[in-house]
Design a protein around this motif. Sequence first.
Motif, PDB file in Angstrom:
ATOM      1  N   ALA A 134      -6.480  -1.724   1.797  1.00 16.71           N
ATOM      2  CA  ALA A 134      -7.174  -0.979   0.732  1.00 16.71           C
ATOM      3  C   ALA A 134      -6.487  -1.164  -0.616  1.00 16.71           C
ATOM      4  CB  ALA A 134      -7.245   0.505   1.091  1.00 16.71           C
ATOM      5  N   ALA A 135      -5.163  -1.312  -0.599  1.00 17.92           N
ATOM      6  CA  ALA A 135      -4.443  -1.470  -1.866  1.00 17.92           C
ATOM      7  C   ALA A 135      -4.414  -2.930  -2.314  1.00 17.92           C
ATOM      8  CB  ALA A 135      -3.021  -0.937  -1.719  1.00 17.92           C
ATOM      9  N   GLY A 136      -4.829  -3.841  -1.423  1.00 20.19           N
ATOM     10  CA  GLY A 136      -4.745  -5.268  -1.748  1.00 20.19           C
ATOM     11  C   GLY A 136      -3.299  -5.718  -1.889  1.00 20.19           C
ATOM     12  N   ALA A 137      -2.434  -5.259  -0.973  1.00 17.55           N
ATOM     13  CA  ALA A 137      -1.004  -5.581  -1.083  1.00 17.55           C
ATOM     14  C   ALA A 137      -0.751  -7.077  -0.900  1.00 17.55           C
ATOM     15  CB  ALA A 137      -0.210  -4.779  -0.047  1.00 17.55           C
ATOM     16  N   SER A 138       0.142  -7.628  -1.715  1.00 13.08           N
ATOM     17  CA  SER A 138       0.531  -9.036  -1.583  1.00 13.08           C
ATOM     18  C   SER A 138       1.806  -9.187  -0.777  1.00 13.08           C
ATOM     19  CB  SER A 138       0.770  -9.654  -2.967  1.00 13.08           C
ATOM     20  OG  SER A 138      -0.329  -9.444  -3.786  1.00 13.08           O
ATOM     21  N   PHE A 139       2.637  -8.151  -0.773  1.00 14.56           N
ATOM     22  CA  PHE A 139       3.927  -8.217  -0.079  1.00 14.56           C
ATOM     23  C   PHE A 139       4.173  -6.934   0.696  1.00 14.56           C
ATOM     24  CE2 PHE A 139       4.266 -11.070  -3.615  1.00 14.56           C
ATOM     25  CZ  PHE A 139       4.873 -12.177  -3.051  1.00 14.56           C
ATOM     26  N   VAL A 140       4.939  -7.086   1.783  1.00 13.73           N
ATOM     27  CA  VAL A 140       5.479  -5.906   2.457  1.00 13.73           C
ATOM     28  C   VAL A 140       6.981  -6.115   2.554  1.00 13.73           C
ATOM     29  CG1 VAL A 140       5.406  -4.399   4.455  1.00 13.73           C
ATOM     30  CG2 VAL A 140       3.458  -5.873   3.952  1.00 13.73           C
ATOM     31  N   LEU A 141       7.740  -5.202   2.004  1.00 17.09           N
ATOM     32  CA  LEU A 141       9.190  -5.281   2.138  1.00 17.09           C
ATOM     33  C   LEU A 141       9.626  -4.402   3.301  1.00 17.09           C
ATOM     34  CD1 LEU A 141       8.665  -5.466  -1.248  1.00 17.09           C
ATOM     35  CD2 LEU A 141      11.041  -6.088  -0.960  1.00 17.09           C
ATOM     36  N   ALA A 142      10.447  -4.987   4.143  1.00 20.85           N
ATOM     37  CA  ALA A 142      10.900  -4.260   5.325  1.00 20.85           C
ATOM     38  C   ALA A 142      12.393  -4.485   5.473  1.00 20.85           C
ATOM     39  CB  ALA A 142      10.162  -4.783   6.556  1.00 20.85           C
ATOM     40  N   ASP A 143      13.006  -3.745   6.396  1.00 19.50           N
ATOM     41  CA  ASP A 143      14.400  -4.028   6.730  1.00 19.50           C
ATOM     42  C   ASP A 143      14.432  -4.449   8.200  1.00 19.50           C
ATOM     43  OD1 ASP A 143      14.210  -1.694   8.180  1.00 19.50           O
ATOM     44  OD2 ASP A 143      15.284  -0.480   6.699  1.00 19.50           O
ATOM     45  N   PRO A 144      15.601  -4.815   8.728  1.00 19.09           N
ATOM     46  CA  PRO A 144      15.598  -5.325  10.102  1.00 19.09           C
ATOM     47  C   PRO A 144      14.954  -4.345  11.090  1.00 19.09           C
ATOM     48  CG  PRO A 144      17.682  -5.832   9.042  1.00 19.09           C
ATOM     49  CD  PRO A 144      16.917  -4.971   8.083  1.00 19.09           C
ATOM     50  N   ALA A 145      15.098  -3.043  10.845  1.00 18.16           N
ATOM     51  CA  ALA A 145      14.546  -2.065  11.789  1.00 18.16           C
ATOM     52  C   ALA A 145      13.029  -1.984  11.733  1.00 18.16           C
ATOM     53  CB  ALA A 145      15.147  -0.677  11.506  1.00 18.16           C
ATOM     54  N   THR A 146      12.422  -2.333  10.620  1.00 22.08           N
ATOM     55  CA  THR A 146      10.975  -2.140  10.474  1.00 22.08           C
ATOM     56  C   THR A 146      10.219  -3.458  10.360  1.00 22.08           C
ATOM     57  OG1 THR A 146      11.208  -1.967   8.068  1.00 22.08           O
ATOM     58  CG2 THR A 146      11.256   0.096   9.310  1.00 22.08           C
ATOM     59  N   ARG A 147      10.969  -4.556  10.445  1.00 23.60           N
ATOM     60  CA  ARG A 147      10.331  -5.852  10.209  1.00 23.60           C
ATOM     61  C   ARG A 147       9.174  -6.121  11.186  1.00 23.60           C
ATOM     62  NH1 ARG A 147      13.628 -11.161   9.033  1.00 23.60           N
ATOM     63  NH2 ARG A 147      11.881 -12.462   8.409  1.00 23.60           N
ATOM     64  N   ALA A 148       9.421  -5.870  12.490  1.00 23.17           N
ATOM     65  CA  ALA A 148       8.387  -6.173  13.491  1.00 23.17           C
ATOM     66  C   ALA A 148       7.132  -5.355  13.203  1.00 23.17           C
ATOM     67  CB  ALA A 148       8.915  -5.888  14.892  1.00 23.17           C
ATOM     68  N   LEU A 149       7.309  -4.091  12.869  1.00 21.92           N
ATOM     69  CA  LEU A 149       6.180  -3.217  12.550  1.00 21.92           C
ATOM     70  C   LEU A 149       5.430  -3.755  11.330  1.00 21.92           C
ATOM     71  CD1 LEU A 149       4.667  -0.454  12.782  1.00 21.92           C
ATOM     72  CD2 LEU A 149       6.414   0.476  11.230  1.00 21.92           C
ATOM     73  N   ALA A 150       6.186  -4.131  10.309  1.00 19.96           N
ATOM     74  CA  ALA A 150       5.564  -4.646   9.082  1.00 19.96           C
ATOM     75  C   ALA A 150       4.775  -5.920   9.393  1.00 19.96           C
ATOM     76  CB  ALA A 150       6.635  -4.917   8.032  1.00 19.96           C
ATOM     77  N   GLU A 151       5.332  -6.751  10.264  1.00 23.61           N
ATOM     78  CA  GLU A 151       4.632  -8.000  10.590  1.00 23.61           C
ATOM     79  C   GLU A 151       3.353  -7.722  11.363  1.00 23.61           C
ATOM     80  OE1 GLU A 151       7.785 -10.331  12.279  1.00 23.61           O
ATOM     81  OE2 GLU A 151       8.311 -11.163  10.300  1.00 23.61           O
ATOM     82  N   ARG A 152       3.419  -6.765  12.279  1.00 20.53           N
ATOM     83  CA  ARG A 152       2.212  -6.432  13.048  1.00 20.53           C
ATOM     84  C   ARG A 152       1.133  -5.882  12.121  1.00 20.53           C
ATOM     85  NH1 ARG A 152       2.972  -2.182  16.964  1.00 20.53           N
ATOM     86  NH2 ARG A 152       5.125  -2.147  16.297  1.00 20.53           N
ATOM     87  N   ALA A 153       1.546  -5.004  11.223  1.00 16.94           N
ATOM     88  CA  ALA A 153       0.563  -4.405  10.301  1.00 16.94           C
ATOM     89  C   ALA A 153      -0.015  -5.481   9.389  1.00 16.94           C
ATOM     90  CB  ALA A 153       1.223  -3.293   9.487  1.00 16.94           C
ATOM     91  N   ALA A 154       0.853  -6.336   8.866  1.00 12.74           N
ATOM     92  CA  ALA A 154       0.378  -7.374   7.929  1.00 12.74           C
ATOM     93  C   ALA A 154      -0.608  -8.302   8.624  1.00 12.74           C
ATOM     94  CB  ALA A 154       1.566  -8.147   7.369  1.00 12.74           C
ATOM     95  N   ALA A 155      -0.322  -8.608   9.900  1.00 17.96           N
ATOM     96  CA  ALA A 155      -1.187  -9.542  10.624  1.00 17.96           C
ATOM     97  C   ALA A 155      -2.586  -8.962  10.840  1.00 17.96           C
ATOM     98  CB  ALA A 155      -0.555  -9.899  11.973  1.00 17.96           C
ATOM     99  N   ALA A 156      -2.701  -7.631  10.783  1.00 20.76           N
ATOM    100  CA  ALA A 156      -3.999  -6.994  11.015  1.00 20.76           C
ATOM    101  C   ALA A 156      -4.830  -6.895   9.736  1.00 20.76           C
ATOM    102  CB  ALA A 156      -3.785  -5.601  11.607  1.00 20.76           C
TER     103      ALA A 156
END
Length: 565
Positions: A134-156
């Motif tokens: 909805a925000a049209g995000a171009s980037f997601v910044l994550a840290d090692p603890a949240t990277r997998a979650l960020a990748e799953r969300a981005a892939a969707a």
Amino acid sequence: RLLTDDPAARHDRQSLLSPRETETQLHGLAGPRTELPDAVLTDLFDARVRRHPDAVAARHGARAWTYRELGARADRVARALLAAGSGAQDVAAVVMDRSLEWIATALGVLKAGAVYLPMGPDLPVDRIAAQLSAAGASFVLADPATRALAERAAAAVPAPPAVLCAREALAPLPPGDPADLRAPARVRPDDAAYVYFTSGSTGEPKGAVCEHAGLLNHLLAKAADMGLTADGATDGTDGAGPTSEVVAQTAPQGFDISLWQFAAPLLTGGATRIVSTDVLLDVDGFLDELAEGRVTVAQTVPAYLEVLVRHLERHPRDLGALRTVSVTGEVLAPDLVRRWFALCPDITLVNAYGATEVCDDTLHEVLDRAPAPGRPVPLGRPLPNVRAYVLDEHLALVPLGSAGEIAFSGVCVGRGYAHDEDRTRQVFVPDPFRAGTRMYRTGDFGRWLPDGRMEFLGRHDEQVKIRGFRIELGEIEHRLLAVPGVREAAVAVVGDAGVHRHLVAFFTTDDDATGPPVGHARDRLAAELPDYMVPSYLHPLRRLPRTANGKADKKALAELASTLG
Ligand code: ADP
């Protein structure tokens, strides 16, 4: 809609007010006008880094970063984002737990000229994906603890944002490494600064976009009213040193409140202290941390203040350096204020009223005692550079002291909802009193008191607050209706404001369906909504009670709900 914009009708109504009264309402009751520096938050923060690099800027548990350490990391994050191809005003989401690294990342995103979109890693992955989209995000910044979650969300997301794990940018600095304070990007006061999502009645959360000037205006006003500017330096230009002010950072990162809790002290030479969520859940632990951390300023919601007061009434104790507590998000009951001052006569309360769409607070009432018996706690007066109006259904000013919808105009007004012109147009409307500017209609009712303060009189829609979290009941109903087999759904709120307030959902099912098991519906809601929006009870009904005009009978449902809880 309840209110309509009709210039002819407005004109007729408006002419009922004397010119003097109109003048008072438009000018006399407005917040004081002050000159904002031609700068953005990170410019003022950098000025602080230069001035007192070795003062502590942020603490979390046993860890502390100085202004230099925080500034250098923010800088490195900004450069990493720019190196990854972030253009001016790209939306960069931050999916990280509250930590020193999170603060550096937030500042880094702003420094890079990107638009900051924070989300807690406790959100369901689908909701993170929906907000990225909805925000049209171009980037997601994550840290090692949240990277997998960020990748799953981005892939969707249909146009997936790039996931950046800023581990190197956030790594410890070599000793003596100076912060590189050359601005990595040019950021202007009228650039967008951030997007925060709030619940939306149509089932889709709304991303409110605000600009740097409004953000800075709020931070400077907040700092002043919370007494953070003891050294008098809010414009980043004089030679003042660090202060001993410590602001507790307690709000979840997906709420705009979290921003001032770290940014206002950083602009004024103080420190922010992140209080972890598990500490907040243990009242004694929280009070220990306030006292041991020499916290001077904290903000909470009435429900949590009530928990604190109840605890302190049973176990009185010293609150250390605490001198100001701001309370926000929901009605502050006079009785709670009375009990507070009975316990802590020297700790000021600030009733802070605002909305995400207007850069957080717009009205403040600084209290050093309880209101007179029988009187509510006012919302107070407009912050500097904020104009408040009380309007009728034609957007005309109502006579002083009459009830109407509260609207705001001035630098605080956000840009609107990201990529959602329809909903933006409904509440961000032309300011009828200032050609060429816009105002935000809050959906709250209020009235001016004779002394120029605003009084809160409730809302006109189904937005509710549970423990300070903003919820549109319609969003939960929408989600429930999307569960296969559910035919009708209605959500009721039970209990007075405070910790006992909770949600109960009712639903009916298709005739031929055996009905989705309650557990299934609950699992669906839990997978799609933040915790605080998942009803405590889900209750199947054979028939939904209806009013004479066919709407779900919320009153009957609320009564039914109260017998269940
Ligand atoms: P914030 O910007 O503080 O996070 P939200 O966007 O979550 O605020 O919610 C805004 C709404 O919350 C307001 O329109 C109003 O209904 C309610 N609200 C906020 N502060 C107060 C207050 N001090 N007293 C009564 N209601 C409040």
